[in-house]
Structure formats: C-alpha cells, structure tokens
Design a protein around this motif. Structure first.
Motif, mmCIF file in Angstrom:
data_model
loop_
_atom_site.group_PDB
_atom_site.id
_atom_site.type_symbol
_atom_site.label_atom_id
_atom_site.label_comp_id
_atom_site.label_asym_id
_atom_site.label_seq_id
_atom_site.Cartn_x
_atom_site.Cartn_y
_atom_site.Cartn_z
ATOM 1 N N PRO A 195 0.701 9.060 -5.118
ATOM 2 C CA PRO A 195 0.654 9.081 -3.594
ATOM 3 C C PRO A 195 0.569 8.195 -2.799
ATOM 4 C CG PRO A 195 -0.277 10.732 -4.988
ATOM 5 C CD PRO A 195 -0.531 10.424 -5.765
ATOM 6 N N VAL A 196 -0.102 6.885 -3.401
ATOM 7 C CA VAL A 196 -0.534 6.078 -2.390
ATOM 8 C C VAL A 196 0.662 4.244 -2.361
ATOM 9 C CG1 VAL A 196 -2.286 3.938 -1.618
ATOM 10 C CG2 VAL A 196 -2.562 6.332 -1.560
ATOM 11 N N ARG A 197 0.970 4.355 -3.451
ATOM 12 C CA ARG A 197 1.947 3.221 -3.897
ATOM 13 C C ARG A 197 3.722 4.592 -3.572
ATOM 14 N NH1 ARG A 197 -0.893 2.276 -8.656
ATOM 15 N NH2 ARG A 197 -0.273 3.846 -9.641
ATOM 16 N N LEU A 198 3.870 4.950 -3.704
ATOM 17 C CA LEU A 198 4.950 5.826 -3.040
ATOM 18 C C LEU A 198 4.891 5.246 -1.892
ATOM 19 C CD1 LEU A 198 7.556 7.493 -3.995
ATOM 20 C CD2 LEU A 198 6.263 9.470 -3.879
ATOM 21 N N SER A 199 3.732 6.180 -0.796
ATOM 22 C CA SER A 199 3.712 5.836 0.663
ATOM 23 C C SER A 199 3.957 4.478 1.249
ATOM 24 C CB SER A 199 2.634 6.355 1.139
ATOM 25 O OG SER A 199 2.381 8.049 0.747
ATOM 26 N N VAL A 200 3.607 4.204 0.610
ATOM 27 C CA VAL A 200 3.641 2.322 0.495
ATOM 28 C C VAL A 200 5.402 1.470 0.973
ATOM 29 C CG1 VAL A 200 3.118 -0.326 0.052
ATOM 30 C CG2 VAL A 200 0.848 1.578 0.564
ATOM 31 N N VAL A 201 6.047 2.291 -0.771
ATOM 32 C CA VAL A 201 7.088 1.955 -0.238
ATOM 33 C C VAL A 201 8.165 2.544 0.172
ATOM 34 C CG1 VAL A 201 9.330 1.629 -1.949
ATOM 35 C CG2 VAL A 201 6.556 1.046 -3.270
ATOM 36 N N ARG B 252 -1.037 0.107 6.127
ATOM 37 C CA ARG B 252 -2.799 0.503 6.114
ATOM 38 C C ARG B 252 -2.849 2.271 6.884
ATOM 39 N NH1 ARG B 252 -6.886 -1.856 8.806
ATOM 40 N NH2 ARG B 252 -6.227 -1.704 10.259
ATOM 41 N N ASP B 253 -2.782 2.153 8.223
ATOM 42 C CA ASP B 253 -2.625 3.023 9.347
ATOM 43 C C ASP B 253 -1.711 4.224 8.962
ATOM 44 O OD1 ASP B 253 -4.934 1.476 10.366
ATOM 45 O OD2 ASP B 253 -3.312 0.926 12.200
ATOM 46 N N SER C 191 -9.781 -1.982 1.129
ATOM 47 C CA SER C 191 -9.029 -1.814 0.098
ATOM 48 C C SER C 191 -8.738 -1.002 -0.836
ATOM 49 C CB SER C 191 -10.486 -1.005 -0.721
ATOM 50 O OG SER C 191 -10.892 -1.890 -1.734
ATOM 51 N N ALA C 192 -8.117 0.157 -0.824
ATOM 52 C CA ALA C 192 -7.383 0.751 -1.525
ATOM 53 C C ALA C 192 -6.025 0.802 -1.180
ATOM 54 C CB ALA C 192 -7.682 2.136 -0.820
ATOM 55 N N LEU C 193 -5.518 0.501 -0.150
ATOM 56 C CA LEU C 193 -3.919 -0.831 0.755
ATOM 57 C C LEU C 193 -4.048 -2.096 -0.710
ATOM 58 C CD1 LEU C 193 -1.751 -0.199 1.641
ATOM 59 C CD2 LEU C 193 -2.475 -1.293 3.828
ATOM 60 N N SER C 194 -5.157 -2.906 -0.294
ATOM 61 C CA SER C 194 -5.221 -3.583 -1.036
ATOM 62 C C SER C 194 -4.660 -3.590 -2.884
ATOM 63 C CB SER C 194 -6.244 -4.588 -0.832
ATOM 64 O OG SER C 194 -6.213 -5.923 -0.572
ATOM 65 N N LYS C 195 -5.165 -2.541 -3.498
ATOM 66 C CA LYS C 195 -5.485 -2.205 -4.947
ATOM 67 C C LYS C 195 -4.092 -2.001 -5.422
ATOM 68 C CE LYS C 195 -7.744 0.359 -8.787
ATOM 69 N NZ LYS C 195 -7.867 1.398 -8.866
#
Length: 144
Positions: free
Chosen positions: A26-32, A47-48, A55-59
């Motif tokens: 879910p985080v990678r999909l949200s970033v893209v 990030r916001d 840290s989570a976003l960086s990873k």
C-alpha cells in the motif's frame, strides 16, 4: 492443475496476472500514485501525502528506485537540502498497467466468466455451473 482451469502464472489470462508484485505494498502504491500526476515532488510532500515516516518512505522509495520506477535527485535551497522524487517513464507505464489490471478485476473482467449470449437464462443465471449474476440473489428466496 486440471484441464479447463485458467493457467497460473504470467501466461494466464486473468487480469491478476498483470498486477505488479512490487506495487502490492500500500505504501509503494501510494507513493507512485502521489507522483503520477506531477513531474516531481519533494520528499517531505510525498511523506505527508502518504502519511508515513521519513524512514518508511525512504525504504519504499529505495525499492522503487532499484526497480527503475522512481528517480531520486538531490538539490539545495540555500543551505537546506531537498530531495526530489519523480516517476520514470517506465514507472508511469508500470503504474498504468497495474491500475488497468485492478480495474479489470474490480469490473469483473475475469477470464472464463463469459456471461454468454445476450439472452442469458431468466433469473440472472448465466448458464455456467456455479456462476450467476447478482440479480439472481435479489429474488427473495433461498438458494441451495
């Protein structure tokens, strides 16, 4: 696998085979998704938007960068460092294919579930063993 079942793996015809495993997070999909409508965005903005820690976003960005889907660049505004994130052309294409597969799944475009001719059996039955339309369940009686 028995004869008549859809093939498993990348060669299968079900739209799930077009899903990109790296975007199942879910985080990678949200970033893209956050990067898709813009040329680039600041790390802090993403990030916001995604509501994760640095840290989570960086990873997650590191995984997307390793796949070649996100480009990371560094800049400075005065003395302040700024990290920019951008989707690569490949990242945009992968994201579009992933979304198309999700839409196909959500819209019921699964392989082998052809509803048959326009004149399907009354009551919503498609004529396929074990596959009926939703209208069949609105008739108020219990099915066995």
């Amino acid at each position: 696998m028995t004869e008549g079942n859809a093939q498993a793996g990348p060669g299968g015809s079900h739209p799930r085979h077009a899903l990109v495993p790296l975007l199942n997070s879910p985080v990678r999909l949200s970033v893209v998704a956050a990067l898709s409508p813009v040329d680039r965005a600041g790390f802090a903005v993403v990030r916001d938007l995604v509501e994760v820690t640095d840290s989570a976003l960086s990873k997650q960005v590191a995984a997307l960068e390793a796949a070649g889907w996100v480009a990371v660049s560094k800049d400075r505004i005065g003395r302040r460092p700024l990290t920019w994130l951008a989707l690569t052309a490949e990242g945009r294409a992968v994201y579009r294919r992933h979304l198309a597969a999700l839409r196909a799944i959500a819209e019921g475009d699964g392989a082998g579930l052809d509803p048959g001719p326009a004149g399907a059996a009354p009551g919503g039955d498609t004529g396929l063993d074990g596959v009926v339309s939703a209208s069949c369940h609105d008739d108020g009686h219990e099915h066995t």
